[in-house]
Design an enzyme around this catalytic site. Structure first.
Site, mmCIF file in Angstrom:
data_model
loop_
_atom_site.group_PDB
_atom_site.id
_atom_site.type_symbol
_atom_site.label_atom_id
_atom_site.label_comp_id
_atom_site.label_asym_id
_atom_site.label_seq_id
_atom_site.Cartn_x
_atom_site.Cartn_y
_atom_site.Cartn_z
ATOM 1 N N TRP A 101 23.340 70.147 42.846
ATOM 2 C CA TRP A 101 22.061 69.995 42.555
ATOM 3 C C TRP A 101 21.026 69.889 44.068
ATOM 4 C CZ3 TRP A 101 21.207 71.635 38.254
ATOM 5 C CH2 TRP A 101 21.877 71.437 37.149
ATOM 6 N N ASP A 171 15.865 63.147 44.020
ATOM 7 C CA ASP A 171 16.255 63.467 42.682
ATOM 8 C C ASP A 171 17.117 62.298 42.056
ATOM 9 O OD1 ASP A 171 17.434 64.540 40.297
ATOM 10 O OD2 ASP A 171 17.988 66.526 41.306
ATOM 11 N N LYS A 195 19.645 62.705 31.265
ATOM 12 C CA LYS A 195 20.820 62.227 31.623
ATOM 13 C C LYS A 195 20.788 60.769 31.139
ATOM 14 C CE LYS A 195 21.872 65.760 33.471
ATOM 15 N NZ LYS A 195 21.449 66.688 34.796
#
Ligand SMILES: *Cc1c(COP(=O)(O)O)cnc(C)c1O
Length: 360
Positions: A101, A171, A195
């Site tokens: 990511w 993030d 998530k």
């Protein structure tokens, strides 16, 4: 009805209580005679839903008044682009590469300016968090970017990097609301809610007010300017209404269960059950440096791909599902987000013990 223990990395398990409440309100939300899915985002009823969701999130995270809370859509991957578009005034930023990511965010930033790799743990398949105490940060950098919890590799920043006075952008997708955070240490926090908080389709962006300006990179679309959403309380256009409604319910669920302090305690307990087992197992092995272990995503392997596959198959049959590791790591991964009950982790470890005995 039969519910499984769902260890998916995302979209992922949600609190059963929240799902039941949403089901009960499906046809008639609080006497409105309609589902939240069917109502105007300009209605008074919906306005209360979104305002309350923001207020509850502010309470949970203790978000200071000089931070804006935005509910946007586009996938968290879109934030990889909106961060440079909105914050890269000098067209230069530093990225710490701790997994897929972070790599994706880094690659996206390169489209808009000079993105510099400050540190990386690629040399050991991202099994650790690099030392970030003295990074080669230069004065002309607009921000330092991290992926705080690495969903795929199972690592987490336990201390934030020394940004040498530069803005920190994080993030937090896979650790969002899993423990208390000091929001004032960040310029911007972003998280895709699928998530740990709600259905996919919503990103939460928490951004310091002074960073929300019209001074964005040329050609930034209106919808990708943070100011557009901030000026309109996330109601510039139709927001992901139903998703925000579920997030709001999860915020209330967290508030009712001891807030972020309470959930941290529970998350630590759950993670310890699994890590303690892994540390003494002769068959299974954790893949991450101990001090950098995530509380949310726990990758592990047997070292034998066929044995891994057998484990995943038998676990699935036993109602322990979505344990297959990410294709880039192999093996297994148990995501034990906020809503995973402790019994789920206990059941998983019992199953692993039994499997180990049978396959010794
Ligand atoms: C899942 C994930 C993303 C991407 O989310 P999308 O909504 O699928 O774009 C970004 N960052 C992290 C840490 C993630 O876990």
């Amino acid at each position: 009805m039969s519910r499984v223990y769902n260890f998916s990395a995302g979209p992922a398990v949600l609190p059963e209580e929240v799902l039941q409440e949403a089901a009960a309100e499906m046809l008639d939300y609080k006497g409105s005679g309609m589902s939240v899915m069917e109502m105007s985002h300009r209605s008074k009823v919906y306005d209360e839903i979104i305002k309350e969701a923001e207020a509850d999130l502010r309470k949970l995270m203790n978000i200071p008044d000089n931070y804006k809370v935005l509910f946007v859509q586009g996938g968290d991957s879109l934030v990889f682009a909106t961060v440079p578009m909105n914050l890269m005034k000098n067209k230069k930023a530093g990225y710490i590469i701790t997994g897929q990511w972070a790599k994706k965010a880094f690659a996206e930033a390169k489209i808009y300016g000079e993105a510099v790799e400050l540190a990386s743990s690629a040399d050991e398949t991202f099994a650790y968090i690099p030392d970030c105490s003295d990074l080669p940060i230069t004065d002309d950098m607009d921000y330092v970017y991290i992926c705080e919890n690495n969903t795929i590799y199972g690592t987490k920043f336990k201390t934030l990097p020394n940004t040498k006075g530069k803005l920190l952008v994080a993030d937090q997708s896979s650790c969002f609301l899993s423990e208390p955070v000091d929001v004032t240490k960040y310029g911007l926090i972003h998280a895709g809610v699928q998530k740990n908080v709600g259905p996919s389709g919503v990103q939460v962006i928490i951004v310091r007010e002074d960073l929300v300006t019209d001074d964005v990179l040329p050609c930034t679309p209106t919808m990708m300017k943070y100011k557009t959403h901030a000026d309109n309380d996330s109601l510039y256009n139709t927001p992901p209404c139903y998703g925000i409604y579920i997030c709001g319910k999860v915020f209330k669920w967290l508030l009712k269960n001891g807030g972020l302090e309470g959930i941290k305690e529970l998350n630590e307990k759950k993670a310890a059950i699994l890590y303690d087992f892994l540390d003494q197992s002769k068959l299974f092995k954790g893949t991450v440096r101990k001090e950098d272990r995530s509380l949310m995503n726990v990758p592990f392997v047997t070292g034998d791909a066929d044995m891994d596959a057998k484990f995943v198959k038998e676990a699935t049959a036993a109602g322990l599902v979505s344990l297959k590791g990410h294709r880039s790591v192999g093996g297994m991964r148990a995501s034990i987000y906020n809503a995973m009950p402790i019994e789920g982790v206990v059941k998983l470890v019992e199953f692993m013990k039994k499997f180990e005995e049978e396959n010794a």
